[in-house]
Design a protein around this motif. Structure first.
Motif, PDB file in Angstrom:
ATOM      1  N   ILE A  10       0.854  -1.184   0.000  1.00  0.00           N
ATOM      2  CA  ILE A  10       0.000   0.000   0.000  1.00  0.00           C
ATOM      3  C   ILE A  10       0.895   1.241   0.000  1.00  0.00           C
ATOM      4  CG2 ILE A  10      -2.014  -1.086   1.049  1.00  0.00           C
ATOM      5  CD1 ILE A  10      -1.164   0.123   3.740  1.00  0.00           C
ATOM      6  N   TYR A  11       0.433   2.273  -0.692  1.00  0.00           N
ATOM      7  CA  TYR A  11       1.219   3.491  -0.839  1.00  0.00           C
ATOM      8  C   TYR A  11       0.265   4.673  -0.971  1.00  0.00           C
ATOM      9  CZ  TYR A  11       4.581   6.828  -2.767  1.00  0.00           C
ATOM     10  OH  TYR A  11       5.382   7.913  -2.964  1.00  0.00           O
ATOM     11  N   GLY A  12       0.439   5.699  -0.154  1.00  0.00           N
ATOM     12  CA  GLY A  12      -0.388   6.899  -0.272  1.00  0.00           C
ATOM     13  C   GLY A  12      -0.738   7.493   1.062  1.00  0.00           C
ATOM     14  N   GLY A  13      -1.984   8.005   1.158  1.00  0.00           N
ATOM     15  CA  GLY A  13      -2.382   8.639   2.404  1.00  0.00           C
ATOM     16  C   GLY A  13      -3.881   8.815   2.537  1.00  0.00           C
ATOM     17  N   VAL A  14      -4.283   9.016   3.790  1.00  0.00           N
ATOM     18  CA  VAL A  14      -5.666   9.327   4.162  1.00  0.00           C
ATOM     19  C   VAL A  14      -5.580  10.577   5.033  1.00  0.00           C
ATOM     20  CG1 VAL A  14      -7.733   8.514   5.339  1.00  0.00           C
ATOM     21  CG2 VAL A  14      -6.276   6.878   4.127  1.00  0.00           C
ATOM     22  N   TYR A  15      -6.448  11.565   4.763  1.00  0.00           N
ATOM     23  CA  TYR A  15      -6.335  12.865   5.419  1.00  0.00           C
ATOM     24  C   TYR A  15      -7.711  13.384   5.806  1.00  0.00           C
ATOM     25  CZ  TYR A  15      -2.178  12.327   2.544  1.00  0.00           C
ATOM     26  OH  TYR A  15      -1.062  11.820   1.938  1.00  0.00           O
ATOM     27  N   VAL A  16      -7.741  14.156   6.876  1.00  0.00           N
ATOM     28  CA  VAL A  16      -8.959  14.874   7.255  1.00  0.00           C
ATOM     29  C   VAL A  16      -8.542  16.223   7.819  1.00  0.00           C
ATOM     30  CG1 VAL A  16      -9.085  13.948   9.612  1.00  0.00           C
ATOM     31  CG2 VAL A  16     -11.172  14.689   8.461  1.00  0.00           C
ATOM     32  N   LYS A  17      -9.292  17.217   7.464  1.00  0.00           N
ATOM     33  CA  LYS A  17      -9.115  18.537   8.070  1.00  0.00           C
ATOM     34  C   LYS A  17     -10.480  19.210   8.052  1.00  0.00           C
ATOM     35  CE  LYS A  17      -6.161  22.406   8.719  1.00  0.00           C
ATOM     36  NZ  LYS A  17      -4.860  22.965   8.455  1.00  0.00           N
ATOM     37  N   ASP A  18     -10.904  19.651   9.214  1.00  0.00           N
ATOM     38  CA  ASP A  18     -12.230  20.239   9.379  1.00  0.00           C
ATOM     39  C   ASP A  18     -13.280  19.252   8.858  1.00  0.00           C
ATOM     40  OD1 ASP A  18     -10.964  22.416  10.516  1.00  0.00           O
ATOM     41  OD2 ASP A  18     -10.889  23.528   8.640  1.00  0.00           O
ATOM     42  N   ASN A  19     -14.046  19.627   7.846  1.00  0.00           N
ATOM     43  CA  ASN A  19     -15.117  18.743   7.376  1.00  0.00           C
ATOM     44  C   ASN A  19     -14.769  18.002   6.077  1.00  0.00           C
ATOM     45  OD1 ASN A  19     -15.227  21.124   5.834  1.00  0.00           O
ATOM     46  ND2 ASN A  19     -17.397  20.843   5.403  1.00  0.00           N
ATOM     47  N   VAL A  20     -13.486  17.999   5.688  1.00  0.00           N
ATOM     48  CA  VAL A  20     -13.080  17.375   4.425  1.00  0.00           C
ATOM     49  C   VAL A  20     -12.210  16.144   4.685  1.00  0.00           C
ATOM     50  CG1 VAL A  20     -11.831  17.710   2.258  1.00  0.00           C
ATOM     51  CG2 VAL A  20     -13.238  19.554   3.187  1.00  0.00           C
ATOM     52  N   TYR A  21     -12.609  15.044   4.059  1.00  0.00           N
ATOM     53  CA  TYR A  21     -11.920  13.756   4.160  1.00  0.00           C
ATOM     54  C   TYR A  21     -11.399  13.385   2.770  1.00  0.00           C
ATOM     55  CZ  TYR A  21     -11.424   8.691   4.714  1.00  0.00           C
ATOM     56  OH  TYR A  21     -10.945   7.401   4.747  1.00  0.00           O
ATOM     57  N   ILE A  22     -10.111  13.008   2.683  1.00  0.00           N
ATOM     58  CA  ILE A  22      -9.478  12.694   1.393  1.00  0.00           C
ATOM     59  C   ILE A  22      -8.660  11.409   1.506  1.00  0.00           C
ATOM     60  CG2 ILE A  22      -7.686  13.438  -0.253  1.00  0.00           C
ATOM     61  CD1 ILE A  22      -8.665  16.306   0.180  1.00  0.00           C
ATOM     62  N   GLU A  23      -8.779  10.577   0.477  1.00  0.00           N
ATOM     63  CA  GLU A  23      -7.934   9.400   0.331  1.00  0.00           C
ATOM     64  C   GLU A  23      -7.261   9.456  -1.040  1.00  0.00           C
ATOM     65  OE1 GLU A  23     -10.713   6.114   2.686  1.00  0.00           O
ATOM     66  OE2 GLU A  23     -10.533   5.989   0.501  1.00  0.00           O
ATOM     67  N   ALA A  24      -5.992   9.101  -1.088  1.00  0.00           N
ATOM     68  CA  ALA A  24      -5.268   8.934  -2.352  1.00  0.00           C
ATOM     69  C   ALA A  24      -4.231   7.854  -2.097  1.00  0.00           C
ATOM     70  CB  ALA A  24      -4.602  10.233  -2.786  1.00  0.00           C
ATOM     71  N   TYR A  25      -4.453   6.678  -2.683  1.00  0.00           N
ATOM     72  CA  TYR A  25      -3.543   5.571  -2.396  1.00  0.00           C
ATOM     73  C   TYR A  25      -3.553   4.548  -3.518  1.00  0.00           C
ATOM     74  CZ  TYR A  25      -7.725   2.997  -1.062  1.00  0.00           C
ATOM     75  OH  TYR A  25      -8.958   2.394  -1.082  1.00  0.00           O
ATOM     76  N   SER A  26      -2.544   3.683  -3.477  1.00  0.00           N
ATOM     77  CA  SER A  26      -2.369   2.614  -4.446  1.00  0.00           C
ATOM     78  C   SER A  26      -2.298   1.292  -3.697  1.00  0.00           C
ATOM     79  CB  SER A  26      -1.060   2.848  -5.213  1.00  0.00           C
ATOM     80  OG  SER A  26      -0.879   1.871  -6.200  1.00  0.00           O
ATOM     81  N   VAL A  27      -2.914   0.252  -4.269  1.00  0.00           N
ATOM     82  CA  VAL A  27      -2.857  -1.099  -3.703  1.00  0.00           C
ATOM     83  C   VAL A  27      -2.159  -1.998  -4.706  1.00  0.00           C
ATOM     84  CG1 VAL A  27      -4.214  -3.078  -2.912  1.00  0.00           C
ATOM     85  CG2 VAL A  27      -4.989  -0.764  -2.386  1.00  0.00           C
ATOM     86  N   ASN A  28      -1.023  -2.550  -4.307  1.00  0.00           N
ATOM     87  CA  ASN A  28      -0.198  -3.392  -5.185  1.00  0.00           C
ATOM     88  C   ASN A  28       0.112  -2.674  -6.503  1.00  0.00           C
ATOM     89  OD1 ASN A  28       0.225  -5.613  -3.508  1.00  0.00           O
ATOM     90  ND2 ASN A  28      -1.710  -6.549  -4.111  1.00  0.00           N
ATOM     91  N   GLY A  29       0.313  -1.373  -6.410  1.00  0.00           N
ATOM     92  CA  GLY A  29       0.574  -0.580  -7.606  1.00  0.00           C
ATOM     93  C   GLY A  29       2.004  -0.697  -8.091  1.00  0.00           C
ATOM     94  N   SER A  30       2.179  -0.390  -9.356  1.00  0.00           N
ATOM     95  CA  SER A  30       3.505  -0.374  -9.966  1.00  0.00           C
ATOM     96  C   SER A  30       4.259   0.883  -9.522  1.00  0.00           C
ATOM     97  CB  SER A  30       3.367  -0.374 -11.493  1.00  0.00           C
ATOM     98  OG  SER A  30       2.759   0.841 -11.916  1.00  0.00           O
ATOM     99  N   LYS A  31       5.500   0.977  -9.948  1.00  0.00           N
ATOM    100  CA  LYS A  31       6.289   2.181  -9.667  1.00  0.00           C
ATOM    101  C   LYS A  31       5.585   3.402 -10.269  1.00  0.00           C
ATOM    102  CE  LYS A  31      10.835   4.223 -10.356  1.00  0.00           C
ATOM    103  NZ  LYS A  31      12.151   4.084 -10.971  1.00  0.00           N
ATOM    104  N   ARG A  32       5.039   3.256 -11.463  1.00  0.00           N
ATOM    105  CA  ARG A  32       4.325   4.351 -12.134  1.00  0.00           C
ATOM    106  C   ARG A  32       3.075   4.746 -11.364  1.00  0.00           C
ATOM    107  NH1 ARG A  32       3.830   8.869 -14.110  1.00  0.00           N
ATOM    108  NH2 ARG A  32       2.410   9.175 -15.838  1.00  0.00           N
ATOM    109  N   ASP A  33       2.337   3.766 -10.819  1.00  0.00           N
ATOM    110  CA  ASP A  33       1.148   4.060  -9.997  1.00  0.00           C
ATOM    111  C   ASP A  33       1.530   4.900  -8.782  1.00  0.00           C
ATOM    112  OD1 ASP A  33      -0.686   2.665 -11.610  1.00  0.00           O
ATOM    113  OD2 ASP A  33      -0.279   0.779 -10.569  1.00  0.00           O
TER     114      ASP A  33
END
Length: 188
Positions: A149-172
């Motif tokens: 797994i590679y990436g992140g999960v974030y929250v600030k105030d009322n905004v929730y964001i995910e951006a991540y890769s599962v078994n992704g390549s180097k390019r992913d």
């Protein structure tokens, strides 16, 4: 020699402190167009290639705006809740899953986790070992075997964001890094 060890320890402590401060210091993205623009500019995903809705309900919580898209092994989610508490509750579920996987010794690689009253982040670059569950938004990700797994999960105030890769390549992974850089969020 003792003085050199003390100086080295102090430098390491300062670097660690700056690292933690940097992970939790990001701006809230309260305009969905910023997220859409980042998808287009960083990873060439157009708005019409996403699922999005406004003034809806997700999991019983009122949401002002919702965006979800995937690109192969990469996943991107933006949710602007009506209430900040709902965003924190969503983040806390994922945070607790990571805590459990980590405490069981089933998370290898690098990761930083931070949770405060109105913001939090989980940034990861590693492997979930064995049979574990992490409740990312788009699905409860059940990892039946060792999974990168590679990436992140974030929250600030009322905004929730995910951006991540599962078994992704180097390019992913490069795409995730480029996207997170575009929105100004901590990268693995």
């Amino acid at each position: 020699m003792k003085r050199l060890k003390t100086i080295a320890a102090a430098a390491l402590a300062c670097a660690t402190l700056l690292s933690f401060a940097g992970c939790s210091n990001f701006k809230v993205i309260d305009d969905e167009d910023v997220f859409f623009d980042a998808l287009e500019n960083a990873v060439s995903i157009d708005k019409d290639e996403t699922l999005y809705d406004r003034n809806t309900e997700l999991g019983g919580d009122k949401v002002e705006y919702y965006i979800y898209t995937s690109d192969g092994d990469n996943f991107y989610t933006y949710i602007r809740y009506k209430k900040a508490d709902d965003a924190m509750d969503r983040f806390d579920e994922v945070y607790q899953d990571f805590e459990e996987v980590k405490s069981d010794g089933n998370l290898e690689g690098s990761h930083t986790m931070s949770e405060r009253k109105t913001r939090g982040s989980i940034v990861f670059n590693g492997e979930v070992i064995g049979d574990n569950v992490i409740k990312f938004f788009h699905m409860n990700q059940h990892f039946y075997e060792d999974t990168e797994i590679y990436g992140g999960v974030y929250v600030k105030d009322n905004v929730y964001i995910e951006a991540y890769s599962v078994n992704g390549s180097k390019r992913d992974k490069e795409k995730i890094t480029k996207f997170l850089k575009e929105i100004g969020y901590p990268k693995p």
